[in-house]
Design a protein around this motif. Structure first.
Motif, PDB file in Angstrom:
ATOM      1  N   ASP A 107       0.813  -1.207   0.000  1.00 32.06           N
ATOM      2  CA  ASP A 107       0.000   0.000   0.000  1.00 32.06           C
ATOM      3  C   ASP A 107       0.854   1.268   0.000  1.00 32.06           C
ATOM      4  O   ASP A 107       0.365   2.347  -0.252  1.00 32.06           O
ATOM      5  CB  ASP A 107      -0.958   0.004   1.198  1.00 32.06           C
ATOM      6  N   LYS A 108       2.136   1.142   0.270  1.00 32.44           N
ATOM      7  CA  LYS A 108       3.060   2.292   0.273  1.00 32.44           C
ATOM      8  C   LYS A 108       3.978   2.249  -0.949  1.00 32.44           C
ATOM      9  O   LYS A 108       5.144   2.611  -0.884  1.00 32.44           O
ATOM     10  CB  LYS A 108       3.913   2.267   1.541  1.00 32.44           C
ATOM     11  N   PHE A 109       3.464   1.774  -2.072  1.00 34.16           N
ATOM     12  CA  PHE A 109       4.277   1.589  -3.276  1.00 34.16           C
ATOM     13  C   PHE A 109       4.892   2.901  -3.751  1.00 34.16           C
ATOM     14  O   PHE A 109       6.059   2.937  -4.152  1.00 34.16           O
ATOM     15  CB  PHE A 109       3.413   0.967  -4.376  1.00 34.16           C
ATOM     16  N   TYR A 110       4.118   3.996  -3.694  1.00 29.88           N
ATOM     17  CA  TYR A 110       4.628   5.284  -4.170  1.00 29.88           C
ATOM     18  C   TYR A 110       5.726   5.828  -3.271  1.00 29.88           C
ATOM     19  O   TYR A 110       6.631   6.519  -3.740  1.00 29.88           O
ATOM     20  CB  TYR A 110       3.488   6.293  -4.312  1.00 29.88           C
ATOM     21  N   LEU A 111       5.670   5.517  -1.993  1.00 28.96           N
ATOM     22  CA  LEU A 111       6.752   5.907  -1.089  1.00 28.96           C
ATOM     23  C   LEU A 111       8.036   5.171  -1.466  1.00 28.96           C
ATOM     24  O   LEU A 111       9.122   5.743  -1.439  1.00 28.96           O
ATOM     25  CB  LEU A 111       6.369   5.593   0.364  1.00 28.96           C
ATOM     26  N   GLY A 112       7.896   3.911  -1.843  1.00 31.51           N
ATOM     27  CA  GLY A 112       9.052   3.149  -2.300  1.00 31.51           C
ATOM     28  C   GLY A 112       9.665   3.733  -3.559  1.00 31.51           C
ATOM     29  O   GLY A 112      10.884   3.832  -3.681  1.00 31.51           O
ATOM     30  N   ILE A 113       8.820   4.135  -4.494  1.00 32.85           N
ATOM     31  CA  ILE A 113       9.319   4.754  -5.728  1.00 32.85           C
ATOM     32  C   ILE A 113      10.024   6.070  -5.408  1.00 32.85           C
ATOM     33  O   ILE A 113      11.084   6.368  -5.963  1.00 32.85           O
ATOM     34  CB  ILE A 113       8.169   4.962  -6.732  1.00 32.85           C
ATOM     35  N   ALA A 114       9.457   6.847  -4.498  1.00 27.08           N
ATOM     36  CA  ALA A 114      10.080   8.121  -4.121  1.00 27.08           C
ATOM     37  C   ALA A 114      11.450   7.890  -3.476  1.00 27.08           C
ATOM     38  O   ALA A 114      12.400   8.629  -3.750  1.00 27.08           O
ATOM     39  CB  ALA A 114       9.168   8.874  -3.163  1.00 27.08           C
ATOM     40  N   LEU A 115      11.565   6.866  -2.648  1.00 29.71           N
ATOM     41  CA  LEU A 115      12.860   6.580  -2.026  1.00 29.71           C
ATOM     42  C   LEU A 115      13.878   6.084  -3.047  1.00 29.71           C
ATOM     43  O   LEU A 115      15.061   6.416  -2.952  1.00 29.71           O
ATOM     44  CB  LEU A 115      12.705   5.555  -0.906  1.00 29.71           C
ATOM     45  N   VAL A 116      13.442   5.307  -4.009  1.00 27.73           N
ATOM     46  CA  VAL A 116      14.366   4.844  -5.057  1.00 27.73           C
ATOM     47  C   VAL A 116      14.863   6.037  -5.874  1.00 27.73           C
ATOM     48  O   VAL A 116      16.059   6.141  -6.164  1.00 27.73           O
ATOM     49  CB  VAL A 116      13.692   3.784  -5.947  1.00 27.73           C
ATOM     50  N   VAL A 117      13.971   6.939  -6.223  1.00 23.95           N
ATOM     51  CA  VAL A 117      14.370   8.130  -6.979  1.00 23.95           C
ATOM     52  C   VAL A 117      15.312   8.994  -6.148  1.00 23.95           C
ATOM     53  O   VAL A 117      16.324   9.499  -6.666  1.00 23.95           O
ATOM     54  CB  VAL A 117      13.128   8.925  -7.432  1.00 23.95           C
ATOM     55  N   LEU A 118      15.028   9.154  -4.869  1.00 28.05           N
ATOM     56  CA  LEU A 118      15.917   9.911  -3.990  1.00 28.05           C
ATOM     57  C   LEU A 118      17.287   9.244  -3.906  1.00 28.05           C
ATOM     58  O   LEU A 118      18.320   9.919  -3.933  1.00 28.05           O
ATOM     59  CB  LEU A 118      15.300  10.025  -2.593  1.00 28.05           C
ATOM     60  N   GLY A 119      17.293   7.932  -3.847  1.00 26.83           N
ATOM     61  CA  GLY A 119      18.560   7.203  -3.831  1.00 26.83           C
ATOM     62  C   GLY A 119      19.347   7.390  -5.112  1.00 26.83           C
ATOM     63  O   GLY A 119      20.575   7.523  -5.082  1.00 26.83           O
ATOM     64  N   LEU A 120      18.660   7.408  -6.237  1.00 28.07           N
ATOM     65  CA  LEU A 120      19.343   7.644  -7.512  1.00 28.07           C
ATOM     66  C   LEU A 120      19.936   9.048  -7.576  1.00 28.07           C
ATOM     67  O   LEU A 120      21.043   9.242  -8.083  1.00 28.07           O
ATOM     68  CB  LEU A 120      18.380   7.422  -8.676  1.00 28.07           C
ATOM     69  N   VAL A 121      19.211  10.026  -7.045  1.00 25.91           N
ATOM     70  CA  VAL A 121      19.727  11.396  -7.020  1.00 25.91           C
ATOM     71  C   VAL A 121      20.954  11.479  -6.111  1.00 25.91           C
ATOM     72  O   VAL A 121      21.983  12.068  -6.480  1.00 25.91           O
ATOM     73  CB  VAL A 121      18.630  12.387  -6.562  1.00 25.91           C
ATOM     74  N   TYR A 122      20.866  10.891  -4.919  1.00 28.02           N
ATOM     75  CA  TYR A 122      22.028  10.875  -4.018  1.00 28.02           C
ATOM     76  C   TYR A 122      23.205  10.149  -4.663  1.00 28.02           C
ATOM     77  O   TYR A 122      24.352  10.573  -4.530  1.00 28.02           O
ATOM     78  CB  TYR A 122      21.688  10.189  -2.699  1.00 28.02           C
ATOM     79  N   GLY A 123      22.934   9.064  -5.347  1.00 27.81           N
ATOM     80  CA  GLY A 123      24.000   8.333  -6.015  1.00 27.81           C
ATOM     81  C   GLY A 123      24.672   9.163  -7.090  1.00 27.81           C
ATOM     82  O   GLY A 123      25.898   9.181  -7.200  1.00 27.81           O
ATOM     83  N   LEU A 124      23.890   9.871  -7.885  1.00 26.67           N
ATOM     84  CA  LEU A 124      24.442  10.726  -8.927  1.00 26.67           C
ATOM     85  C   LEU A 124      25.288  11.845  -8.331  1.00 26.67           C
ATOM     86  O   LEU A 124      26.396  12.117  -8.799  1.00 26.67           O
ATOM     87  CB  LEU A 124      23.318  11.305  -9.791  1.00 26.67           C
ATOM     88  N   VAL A 125      24.792  12.479  -7.282  1.00 24.95           N
ATOM     89  CA  VAL A 125      25.546  13.547  -6.623  1.00 24.95           C
ATOM     90  C   VAL A 125      26.838  12.994  -6.027  1.00 24.95           C
ATOM     91  O   VAL A 125      27.901  13.610  -6.136  1.00 24.95           O
ATOM     92  CB  VAL A 125      24.676  14.232  -5.543  1.00 24.95           C
ATOM     93  N   GLY A 126      26.755  11.821  -5.413  1.00 27.53           N
ATOM     94  CA  GLY A 126      27.951  11.213  -4.835  1.00 27.53           C
ATOM     95  C   GLY A 126      28.990  10.881  -5.888  1.00 27.53           C
ATOM     96  O   GLY A 126      30.182  11.113  -5.687  1.00 27.53           O
ATOM     97  N   ILE A 127      28.554  10.354  -7.032  1.00 27.69           N
ATOM     98  CA  ILE A 127      29.493  10.026  -8.113  1.00 27.69           C
ATOM     99  C   ILE A 127      30.144  11.288  -8.669  1.00 27.69           C
ATOM    100  O   ILE A 127      31.360  11.335  -8.877  1.00 27.69           O
ATOM    101  CB  ILE A 127      28.773   9.238  -9.227  1.00 27.69           C
ATOM    102  N   LEU A 128      29.345  12.318  -8.890  1.00 28.28           N
ATOM    103  CA  LEU A 128      29.908  13.567  -9.418  1.00 28.28           C
ATOM    104  C   LEU A 128      30.882  14.206  -8.425  1.00 28.28           C
ATOM    105  O   LEU A 128      31.937  14.711  -8.811  1.00 28.28           O
ATOM    106  CB  LEU A 128      28.782  14.542  -9.772  1.00 28.28           C
ATOM    107  N   LEU A 129      30.537  14.195  -7.155  1.00 31.42           N
ATOM    108  CA  LEU A 129      31.419  14.760  -6.136  1.00 31.42           C
ATOM    109  C   LEU A 129      32.704  13.957  -6.018  1.00 31.42           C
ATOM    110  O   LEU A 129      33.785  14.513  -5.859  1.00 31.42           O
ATOM    111  CB  LEU A 129      30.684  14.798  -4.793  1.00 31.42           C
TER     112      LEU A 129
END
Length: 66
Positions: free
Chosen positions: A29-51
């Motif tokens: 029932d919290k599927f959209y929260l999971g998608i939001a966390l995955v997207v947030l993780g991808l953003v953090y990952g991209l920032v971490g790689i660039l840094l």
């Protein structure tokens, strides 16, 4: 120090992705929260790689100038 911070951000992104996948699997029932966390993780990952790449270039430039 900058490289260490980049690795911490990358690790935080990995944790967000794993938490998002876990929420999508176990809490249907919290599927959209999971998608939001995955997207947030991808953003953090991209920032971490660039840094990390930026810190690696800086370290190479300072080592070369010495």
């Amino acid at each position: 120090m900058l490289m260490k911070n980049a690795l911490y951000i990358l690790f935080l992104g990995l944790l967000c992705i794993l938490a998002g996948i876990g929420i999508m699997i176990w809490a249907g029932d919290k599927f959209y929260l999971g998608i939001a966390l995955v997207v947030l993780g991808l953003v953090y990952g991209l920032v971490g790689i660039l840094l990390y790449r930026n810190a690696k270039k800086r370290a190479a430039a300072t080592a070369e100038s010495k």
